[in-house]
Design a protein around this motif. Sequence first.
Motif, PDB file in Angstrom:
ATOM      1  N   ALA A 110      33.908 -46.202  18.150  1.00 20.65           N
ATOM      2  CA  ALA A 110      34.922 -46.847  18.979  1.00 20.65           C
ATOM      3  C   ALA A 110      35.255 -46.009  20.205  1.00 20.65           C
ATOM      4  CB  ALA A 110      36.185 -47.098  18.159  1.00 20.65           C
ATOM      5  N   LEU A 111      35.265 -44.685  20.037  1.00 16.80           N
ATOM      6  CA  LEU A 111      35.633 -43.764  21.112  1.00 16.80           C
ATOM      7  C   LEU A 111      34.643 -42.596  21.064  1.00 16.80           C
ATOM      8  CD1 LEU A 111      37.965 -43.412  23.210  1.00 16.80           C
ATOM      9  CD2 LEU A 111      39.051 -41.929  21.522  1.00 16.80           C
ATOM     10  N   PRO A 112      33.474 -42.766  21.692  1.00 16.88           N
ATOM     11  CA  PRO A 112      32.402 -41.776  21.527  1.00 16.88           C
ATOM     12  C   PRO A 112      32.741 -40.374  22.025  1.00 16.88           C
ATOM     13  CG  PRO A 112      31.786 -43.442  23.159  1.00 16.88           C
ATOM     14  CD  PRO A 112      33.077 -43.877  22.551  1.00 16.88           C
ATOM     15  N   PHE A 113      33.803 -40.233  22.806  1.00 20.08           N
ATOM     16  CA  PHE A 113      34.180 -38.910  23.293  1.00 20.08           C
ATOM     17  C   PHE A 113      35.414 -38.371  22.575  1.00 20.08           C
ATOM     18  CE2 PHE A 113      35.383 -42.258  26.245  1.00 20.08           C
ATOM     19  CZ  PHE A 113      36.777 -42.160  26.246  1.00 20.08           C
ATOM     20  N   ALA A 114      35.730 -38.921  21.389  1.00 21.91           N
ATOM     21  CA  ALA A 114      36.896 -38.471  20.618  1.00 21.91           C
ATOM     22  C   ALA A 114      36.777 -36.984  20.299  1.00 21.91           C
ATOM     23  CB  ALA A 114      37.029 -39.279  19.334  1.00 21.91           C
ATOM     24  N   ARG A 115      37.884 -36.266  20.506  1.00 19.55           N
ATOM     25  CA  ARG A 115      37.945 -34.830  20.219  1.00 19.55           C
ATOM     26  C   ARG A 115      38.583 -34.557  18.859  1.00 19.55           C
ATOM     27  NH1 ARG A 115      38.288 -31.238  24.654  1.00 19.55           N
ATOM     28  NH2 ARG A 115      37.812 -32.260  26.602  1.00 19.55           N
ATOM     29  N   TYR A 116      39.408 -35.493  18.407  1.00 23.76           N
ATOM     30  CA  TYR A 116      40.230 -35.263  17.228  1.00 23.76           C
ATOM     31  C   TYR A 116      40.118 -36.419  16.236  1.00 23.76           C
ATOM     32  CZ  TYR A 116      42.549 -32.444  20.857  1.00 23.76           C
ATOM     33  OH  TYR A 116      42.817 -31.585  21.892  1.00 23.76           O
TER      34      TYR A 116
ATOM     35  N   VAL B 298      28.335 -29.417  17.775  1.00 19.03           N
ATOM     36  CA  VAL B 298      29.656 -29.566  17.166  1.00 19.03           C
ATOM     37  C   VAL B 298      30.259 -30.955  17.426  1.00 19.03           C
ATOM     38  CG1 VAL B 298      30.185 -27.102  17.169  1.00 19.03           C
ATOM     39  CG2 VAL B 298      30.799 -28.484  19.157  1.00 19.03           C
ATOM     40  N   TYR B 299      29.436 -31.894  17.820  1.00 16.22           N
ATOM     41  CA  TYR B 299      29.917 -33.259  18.064  1.00 16.22           C
ATOM     42  C   TYR B 299      30.395 -33.865  16.744  1.00 16.22           C
ATOM     43  CZ  TYR B 299      29.980 -38.189  19.379  1.00 16.22           C
ATOM     44  OH  TYR B 299      30.368 -39.485  19.609  1.00 16.22           O
ATOM     45  N   GLY B 300      31.546 -34.507  16.794  1.00 15.72           N
ATOM     46  CA  GLY B 300      32.078 -35.167  15.608  1.00 15.72           C
ATOM     47  C   GLY B 300      32.924 -34.253  14.738  1.00 15.72           C
ATOM     48  N   VAL B 301      33.223 -33.051  15.239  1.00 14.10           N
ATOM     49  CA  VAL B 301      34.083 -32.117  14.520  1.00 14.10           C
ATOM     50  C   VAL B 301      35.412 -32.045  15.268  1.00 14.10           C
ATOM     51  CG1 VAL B 301      34.376 -29.727  13.748  1.00 14.10           C
ATOM     52  CG2 VAL B 301      32.104 -30.786  13.698  1.00 14.10           C
ATOM     53  N   CYS B 302      36.506 -32.281  14.565  1.00 15.60           N
ATOM     54  CA  CYS B 302      37.835 -32.268  15.172  1.00 15.60           C
ATOM     55  C   CYS B 302      38.136 -30.879  15.737  1.00 15.60           C
ATOM     56  CB  CYS B 302      38.882 -32.662  14.134  1.00 15.60           C
ATOM     57  SG  CYS B 302      40.575 -32.627  14.752  1.00 15.60           S
ATOM     58  N   GLU B 303      38.554 -30.845  16.991  1.00  8.98           N
ATOM     59  CA  GLU B 303      38.860 -29.577  17.651  1.00  8.98           C
ATOM     60  C   GLU B 303      40.143 -28.945  17.128  1.00  8.98           C
ATOM     61  OE1 GLU B 303      38.838 -30.116  21.895  1.00  8.98           O
ATOM     62  OE2 GLU B 303      36.736 -30.706  21.908  1.00  8.98           O
ATOM     63  N   MET B 304      40.955 -29.711  16.426  1.00 11.09           N
ATOM     64  CA  MET B 304      42.211 -29.177  15.924  1.00 11.09           C
ATOM     65  C   MET B 304      42.085 -28.723  14.464  1.00 11.09           C
ATOM     66  SD  MET B 304      45.977 -31.002  15.985  1.00 11.09           S
ATOM     67  CE  MET B 304      46.020 -31.136  17.764  1.00 11.09           C
ATOM     68  N   SER B 305      41.515 -29.580  13.627  1.00 13.97           N
ATOM     69  CA  SER B 305      41.478 -29.286  12.193  1.00 13.97           C
ATOM     70  C   SER B 305      40.136 -28.752  11.710  1.00 13.97           C
ATOM     71  CB  SER B 305      41.817 -30.550  11.400  1.00 13.97           C
ATOM     72  OG  SER B 305      40.771 -31.515  11.549  1.00 13.97           O
ATOM     73  N   GLY B 306      39.087 -29.032  12.465  1.00 13.99           N
ATOM     74  CA  GLY B 306      37.750 -28.656  12.020  1.00 13.99           C
ATOM     75  C   GLY B 306      37.141 -29.669  11.060  1.00 13.99           C
ATOM     76  N   ASP B 307      37.880 -30.744  10.770  1.00 13.08           N
ATOM     77  CA  ASP B 307      37.376 -31.797   9.887  1.00 13.08           C
ATOM     78  C   ASP B 307      36.389 -32.686  10.632  1.00 13.08           C
ATOM     79  OD1 ASP B 307      39.054 -30.885   7.869  1.00 13.08           O
ATOM     80  OD2 ASP B 307      40.644 -32.350   8.325  1.00 13.08           O
ATOM     81  N   LYS B 308      35.582 -33.404   9.861  1.00  8.39           N
ATOM     82  CA  LYS B 308      34.637 -34.357  10.448  1.00  8.39           C
ATOM     83  C   LYS B 308      35.410 -35.573  10.958  1.00  8.39           C
ATOM     84  CE  LYS B 308      30.497 -37.069   9.354  1.00  8.39           C
ATOM     85  NZ  LYS B 308      30.761 -37.969  10.421  1.00  8.39           N
ATOM     86  N   ILE B 309      35.106 -35.984  12.179  1.00  6.05           N
ATOM     87  CA  ILE B 309      35.675 -37.213  12.734  1.00  6.05           C
ATOM     88  C   ILE B 309      34.838 -38.362  12.180  1.00  6.05           C
ATOM     89  CG2 ILE B 309      36.166 -38.529  14.834  1.00  6.05           C
ATOM     90  CD1 ILE B 309      36.298 -35.808  16.324  1.00  6.05           C
ATOM     91  N   PRO B 310      35.474 -39.368  11.580  1.00  6.29           N
ATOM     92  CA  PRO B 310      34.703 -40.478  11.001  1.00  6.29           C
ATOM     93  C   PRO B 310      33.815 -41.169  12.047  1.00  6.29           C
ATOM     94  CG  PRO B 310      36.998 -40.576  10.298  1.00  6.29           C
ATOM     95  CD  PRO B 310      36.903 -39.522  11.369  1.00  6.29           C
ATOM     96  N   ASN B 311      32.618 -41.566  11.620  1.00  3.59           N
ATOM     97  CA  ASN B 311      31.680 -42.245  12.512  1.00  3.59           C
ATOM     98  C   ASN B 311      32.293 -43.491  13.140  1.00  3.59           C
ATOM     99  OD1 ASN B 311      29.833 -40.270  11.957  1.00  3.59           O
ATOM    100  ND2 ASN B 311      28.462 -41.579  10.765  1.00  3.59           N
ATOM    101  N   GLU B 312      33.130 -44.198  12.392  1.00  2.00           N
ATOM    102  CA  GLU B 312      33.755 -45.414  12.927  1.00  2.00           C
ATOM    103  C   GLU B 312      34.597 -45.081  14.155  1.00  2.00           C
ATOM    104  OE1 GLU B 312      34.187 -44.448   9.625  1.00  2.00           O
ATOM    105  OE2 GLU B 312      32.582 -45.740   8.870  1.00  2.00           O
ATOM    106  N   ARG B 313      35.314 -43.969  14.108  1.00  2.00           N
ATOM    107  CA  ARG B 313      36.127 -43.552  15.264  1.00  2.00           C
ATOM    108  C   ARG B 313      35.228 -43.175  16.433  1.00  2.00           C
ATOM    109  NH1 ARG B 313      40.824 -42.140  17.463  1.00  2.00           N
ATOM    110  NH2 ARG B 313      41.157 -40.112  18.443  1.00  2.00           N
TER     111      ARG B 313
END
Length: 137
Positions: free
Chosen positions: A102-108, A84-99
């Motif tokens: 920049a922040l490999p542990f981004a949750r949202y 589930v890496y790269g899936v926003c924990e709040m919305s369920g949307d895909k987190i853009p690769n660019e984000r």
Amino acid sequence: MTAFVKKQHQRLLDLRDNLLDAMHQVTRDTLKNAPMGSEASGGEHSGDAGSDTYDRDFALQILSKETDALHEVAAAIERVEKGVYGVCEMSGDKIPNERLEALPFARYTVECQSQWEQENGVSRGRASTASYPNFRL
């Protein structure tokens, strides 16, 4: 697992190792510089004692921040392993690769991160370690 996720997984593993090394170094340096023997019992100059206390407090602050970062990295590694890496924990949307680059542990996503910060009044949330039973320092 896509090539991008494999690359990010390796980045996260490397980041975890670097954080652990840095924490070990701070801990070792702090213990090495701790007063020993008669110095610890009050035989040192009060200015030196104040400086030592400041140094220890500063080291503890660094360790606290490193521990928070380590928890975030461990959570991201676990998300990779669960698929589930790269899936926003709040919305369920895909987190853009660019984000994620920049922040490999981004949750949202950026939008959800902003919403989370407005609702919680802090810059980043950390789940409790109980959420990550395989996490070990």
